[in-house]
Every structure is written in structure tokens, then in C-alpha cells.
Design an enzyme around this catalytic site. Sequence first.
Site, PDB file in Angstrom:
ATOM      1  N   ASP A  24      24.068  64.506 -57.057  1.00 20.89           N
ATOM      2  CA  ASP A  24      25.487  64.221 -56.756  1.00 20.89           C
ATOM      3  C   ASP A  24      26.466  64.654 -55.772  1.00 20.89           C
ATOM      4  O   ASP A  24      27.607  65.140 -55.728  1.00 20.89           O
ATOM      5  CB  ASP A  24      26.491  64.576 -58.359  1.00 20.89           C
ATOM      6  N   LYS A 129      23.537  57.481 -62.114  1.00 21.98           N
ATOM      7  CA  LYS A 129      23.457  58.099 -63.359  1.00 21.98           C
ATOM      8  C   LYS A 129      25.020  57.954 -64.021  1.00 21.98           C
ATOM      9  O   LYS A 129      25.857  58.481 -63.410  1.00 21.98           O
ATOM     10  CB  LYS A 129      22.913  59.527 -63.704  1.00 21.98           C
ATOM     11  N   THR A 158      27.822  69.787 -59.908  1.00 23.87           N
ATOM     12  CA  THR A 158      28.259  71.156 -59.866  1.00 23.87           C
ATOM     13  C   THR A 158      27.594  71.810 -60.660  1.00 23.87           C
ATOM     14  O   THR A 158      26.954  71.446 -61.600  1.00 23.87           O
ATOM     15  CB  THR A 158      29.859  71.195 -60.336  1.00 23.87           C
ATOM     16  N   CYS A 162      27.007  68.969 -63.818  1.00 23.89           N
ATOM     17  CA  CYS A 162      25.563  68.039 -63.723  1.00 23.89           C
ATOM     18  C   CYS A 162      24.205  68.765 -63.289  1.00 23.89           C
ATOM     19  O   CYS A 162      23.556  68.459 -63.862  1.00 23.89           O
ATOM     20  CB  CYS A 162      25.790  67.035 -62.700  1.00 23.89           C
TER      21      CYS A 162
END
Length: 224
Positions: A24, A129, A158, A162
Site C-alpha cells: 500500500d 485489496k 501502515t 495493513c
Amino acid sequence: MVSIAAEPYGFEFDPARAALLIIDMQRDFLEPGGFGAILGNDVALLRRTIGPTRTLLQAARESGLAVIHTREGHRPDLSDLPPAKKARGKLAVGIGDAGPMGRILVRGEAGHDIIPELYPLPGEPVIDKPGKGAFHATDLDAVLKNLGVTQLLVCGVTTEVCVNTTVREANDRGYECLVIADCVGSYFPEFQEMGLRMIKAQGGIFGWVAPSASVIGVLTAKAA
Ligand code: C5J
């Protein structure tokens, strides 16, 4: 097999069975003016992961390690966004709403994309996701199995959300996770520290933690 200096003890690294998993690293979390910033977070705390992750990514690519990226986000019609996730926080501007870089955490929008510094190369799988964990409602497990991967070097943001969720999911599925301490970041320094401590506690209950320098040394030696 080579031992990487890690906590709580050496990580027995098998490059042929390992992948670099970058979680991410999206514009909306890391860039000034993005979703994270409009929520009042200091993105500099996440941005300090970019340099070491870029160096590690380059070493991984040069050594032939598999590289996989993830992005948190939702379909434009929000049909995969649980109402509970949409409602959480009672935000004035939340997921699906118009934000500074397009609709927030919606696939195809500028803010949802990966930051240019770590942009995936063609051929590097990108896992979209809808949840915090990268295994939930995705084909990540199938992708890893098809590549023969059993070990994950984990970077991203983070740390406590995640990254931790994904490492716990991976651990339950039998993967060995080495979390790269300077390549994961949190908006909250105390969560950064505790997020890493929780992974390596109790003999490595969820995995291992090491600095990127320990891994880069091994990858560079392999590529030479
Ligand atoms: C969050 C993430 N923190 N990638 N997402 O909502 O950790």
C-alpha cells in the site's frame, strides 16, 4: 540458504522461495494533500520509508527476487466496500468521496495509485485489496503458491494496520515473514515501535524484524 541478522533470531533466507511484498505505498497515504494528510496525519513519518524501500526494491530486482505490490482500494461502484468500513470514523470526506487526488481509495483514481518512486515494473504483480490484510478477498495466496514463494520480505504502510494484518494472515497460512523495520511506517511513532515489537515477540510469534541493510547486503552478494 543464508542467515540474515534479525530479531528475535537469524532468518534463514532462501531467495529462490522468497518475494519482496510492498504493501500500500499509495499516493493517498504518502503524499502531502492526500487522504492521510487531510485526516490530519504527518505524511513525513511514512515518507521516510521511501528511500530505504527504493534501495531494497532495486537490490531485489537486480538479484531476481520476485516483487509483489499491493494497493488498498475499492471498485468504482463501491460494491466491495463494506458499509461498516465506509461508516467508520464518521469522516466528512471518506472512502469513495471526492478527495484531493480523485475519489478516495477507489481503483483507477490518482490517489489510489502507487507512488512514482516505487512504481511497479511490467510483470510485477499488483494485488488490489479491499481490506487491510492482503490475503482477504484477493488472489495473493494463489500468486505466491504459483511462484513457489514461502518467505516474504515485507515493506509498506501502515505498520500497525495493513502490514501487521497481512503478516498475521501470512503467518497463519504458513509463510515466513521478515518485516523490514526501516521500510515500514506509521503515522504514530508509538504504533511503529509496538507494531514491530508485536511481530517479533514471544520467539517471533508472527515473524522476524531486520533493518534493510541486513537484507540488501545479502541480495547484493547474491547478484554479484
Ligand atoms: C490504513 C493501510 N491504515 N494501508 N491502511 O487504513 O494501513
